[in-house]
Design a protein around this motif. Structure first.
Motif, mmCIF file in Angstrom:
data_model
loop_
_atom_site.group_PDB
_atom_site.id
_atom_site.type_symbol
_atom_site.label_atom_id
_atom_site.label_comp_id
_atom_site.label_asym_id
_atom_site.label_seq_id
_atom_site.Cartn_x
_atom_site.Cartn_y
_atom_site.Cartn_z
ATOM 1 N N VAL A 91 11.805 -11.027 -3.456
ATOM 2 C CA VAL A 91 10.925 -10.062 -4.115
ATOM 3 C C VAL A 91 9.577 -10.719 -4.421
ATOM 4 N N THR A 92 8.515 -10.031 -4.035
ATOM 5 C CA THR A 92 7.161 -10.508 -4.314
ATOM 6 C C THR A 92 6.448 -9.481 -5.178
ATOM 7 N N ALA A 93 6.076 -9.891 -6.377
ATOM 8 C CA ALA A 93 5.368 -8.983 -7.282
ATOM 9 C C ALA A 93 3.996 -8.656 -6.704
ATOM 10 N N GLN A 94 3.495 -7.497 -7.084
ATOM 11 C CA GLN A 94 2.185 -7.069 -6.587
ATOM 12 C C GLN A 94 1.112 -8.074 -6.998
ATOM 13 N N GLY A 95 0.371 -8.553 -6.014
ATOM 14 C CA GLY A 95 -0.689 -9.523 -6.281
ATOM 15 C C GLY A 95 -0.207 -10.956 -6.287
ATOM 16 N N ALA A 96 1.104 -11.191 -6.232
ATOM 17 C CA ALA A 96 1.640 -12.553 -6.258
ATOM 18 C C ALA A 96 1.746 -13.092 -4.838
ATOM 19 N N THR A 97 1.835 -14.409 -4.730
ATOM 20 C CA THR A 97 1.959 -15.041 -3.416
ATOM 21 C C THR A 97 3.324 -15.696 -3.233
ATOM 22 N N LYS A 98 4.040 -15.882 -4.331
ATOM 23 C CA LYS A 98 5.340 -16.537 -4.262
ATOM 24 C C LYS A 98 6.446 -15.536 -4.573
ATOM 25 N N ALA A 99 7.513 -15.573 -3.774
ATOM 26 C CA ALA A 99 8.624 -14.639 -3.957
ATOM 27 C C ALA A 99 9.753 -15.281 -4.750
ATOM 28 N N THR A 100 10.484 -14.453 -5.440
ATOM 29 C CA THR A 100 11.710 -14.890 -6.111
ATOM 30 C C THR A 100 12.894 -14.292 -5.353
ATOM 31 N N SER A 101 13.992 -15.042 -5.321
ATOM 32 C CA SER A 101 15.144 -14.610 -4.530
ATOM 33 C C SER A 101 16.280 -14.124 -5.416
ATOM 34 N N THR A 122 13.669 12.017 -1.233
ATOM 35 C CA THR A 122 12.943 12.489 -2.409
ATOM 36 C C THR A 122 12.157 11.366 -3.093
ATOM 37 N N THR A 123 12.302 10.127 -2.593
ATOM 38 C CA THR A 123 11.603 8.990 -3.195
ATOM 39 C C THR A 123 10.107 9.077 -2.921
ATOM 40 N N GLU A 124 9.326 8.947 -3.973
ATOM 41 C CA GLU A 124 7.869 8.993 -3.840
ATOM 42 C C GLU A 124 7.326 7.601 -3.523
ATOM 43 N N PRO A 125 6.494 7.480 -2.498
ATOM 44 C CA PRO A 125 5.914 6.174 -2.173
ATOM 45 C C PRO A 125 4.888 5.752 -3.219
ATOM 46 N N THR A 126 5.041 4.541 -3.736
ATOM 47 C CA THR A 126 4.093 4.004 -4.717
ATOM 48 C C THR A 126 3.843 2.531 -4.393
ATOM 49 N N THR A 127 2.776 2.006 -4.922
ATOM 50 C CA THR A 127 2.492 0.581 -4.740
ATOM 51 C C THR A 127 3.178 -0.197 -5.851
ATOM 52 N N THR A 161 0.858 -1.181 0.000
ATOM 53 C CA THR A 161 0.000 0.000 0.000
ATOM 54 C C THR A 161 0.897 1.234 0.000
ATOM 55 N N ARG A 162 0.313 2.367 -0.327
ATOM 56 C CA ARG A 162 1.083 3.598 -0.353
ATOM 57 C C ARG A 162 1.582 3.969 1.049
ATOM 58 N N ASP A 163 0.734 3.738 2.049
ATOM 59 C CA ASP A 163 1.137 4.045 3.421
ATOM 60 C C ASP A 163 2.306 3.172 3.863
ATOM 61 N N HIS A 164 2.265 1.880 3.506
ATOM 62 C CA HIS A 164 3.361 0.988 3.862
ATOM 63 C C HIS A 164 4.647 1.397 3.141
ATOM 64 N N ALA A 165 4.517 1.810 1.898
ATOM 65 C CA ALA A 165 5.688 2.266 1.145
ATOM 66 C C ALA A 165 6.286 3.516 1.793
ATOM 67 N N GLU A 166 5.426 4.380 2.266
ATOM 68 C CA GLU A 166 5.895 5.598 2.934
ATOM 69 C C GLU A 166 6.648 5.254 4.224
ATOM 70 N N ASP A 167 6.151 4.246 4.940
ATOM 71 C CA ASP A 167 6.832 3.806 6.163
ATOM 72 C C ASP A 167 8.211 3.226 5.833
ATOM 73 N N SER A 168 8.305 2.486 4.737
ATOM 74 C CA SER A 168 9.585 1.906 4.325
ATOM 75 C C SER A 168 10.590 2.997 3.982
ATOM 76 N N ILE A 169 10.142 4.024 3.292
ATOM 77 C CA ILE A 169 11.029 5.132 2.920
ATOM 78 C C ILE A 169 11.496 5.879 4.169
#
Length: 200
Positions: free
Chosen positions: A143-153, A105-110, A80-88
């Motif tokens: 890394v987990t793509a948006q909407g995916a359930t499985k991550a790639t390393s 200067t990084t803009e939070p995005t999903t 979510t945008r809020d979670h991205a903002e917390d990460s930044i």
């Protein structure tokens, strides 16, 4: 009548100190000298020990905090945008100097999310007087793509320059990828992590 003179006094050898007393005085002087030398050697050794302990504590603090900060700088929750903002905000907390300003200067995005784990790290340089250190680390990024359930390393090697910003407090001043011999060029993970975005 023949006058008799006074009998001459013969001078015997000068009185000498008893051998035992001389040996005692010599032994006392030697003991004092040895005690003085011993005190000086102990003081020097103690100073060296204190310096070594202080250096070791600084190295351990830089390593521990550097590992933590590298994991933070390569982690992004973009669900979510809020979670991205917390990460930044966490990136900025882990960094200092120009890197911190640039990350701000990084803009939070999903989008894709990433979770980093530092699997190995070592301090390669440390200047306690200047308050600087260098850290090299191996990082695994899931890394987990948006909407995916499985991550790639993905694995990468990073070098971080650390600055001491307070007493026993270290933060990342610069961050760059370290080429691995025989490996294909790193094309990035496709995430907006502090390192993956090309922030140096």
């Amino acid at each position: 009548m023949k006058r008799l003179g006074r009998p001459s006094r013969s001078r015997g050898p000068a009185p000498t100190r008893p051998a035992g007393r001389t040996r005692a005085l010599t032994g006392a002087a030697l003991a004092v000298a040895l005690a003085f030398c011993g005190t000086g050697a102990w003081t020097y050794s103690q100073a060296r020990t204190d310096d070594d302990l202080a250096y070791g504590r600084a190295r351990d603090a830089a390593l521990e905090q550097g590992r933590h900060h590298l994991a933070v700088l390569n982690t992004l929750d973009a669900s979510t945008r809020d979670h991205a903002e917390d990460s930044i905000a966490a990136w900025r907390e882990a960094s200092t100097g120009p890197l911190r300003a640039e990350l701000g200067t990084t803009e939070p995005t999903t989008g894709a999310s990433a979770r980093a784990t530092v699997t190995d790290a070592a301090v390669t340089a440390l200047d306690t007087r200047a308050g600087t250190a260098k850290l090299i680390a191996t990082v695994r990024v899931d890394v987990t793509a948006q909407g995916a359930t499985k991550a790639t390393s993905d694995r990468k090697r990073l070098e971080a320059v650390l600055d001491r910003t307070g007493e026993d407090t270290w933060k990342v001043k610069a961050l760059s990828a370290v080429p691995v011999a025989g490996a294909a060029p790193d094309k990035g993970t496709g995430t907006g992590t502090a390192e993956g975005s090309g922030k140096k």
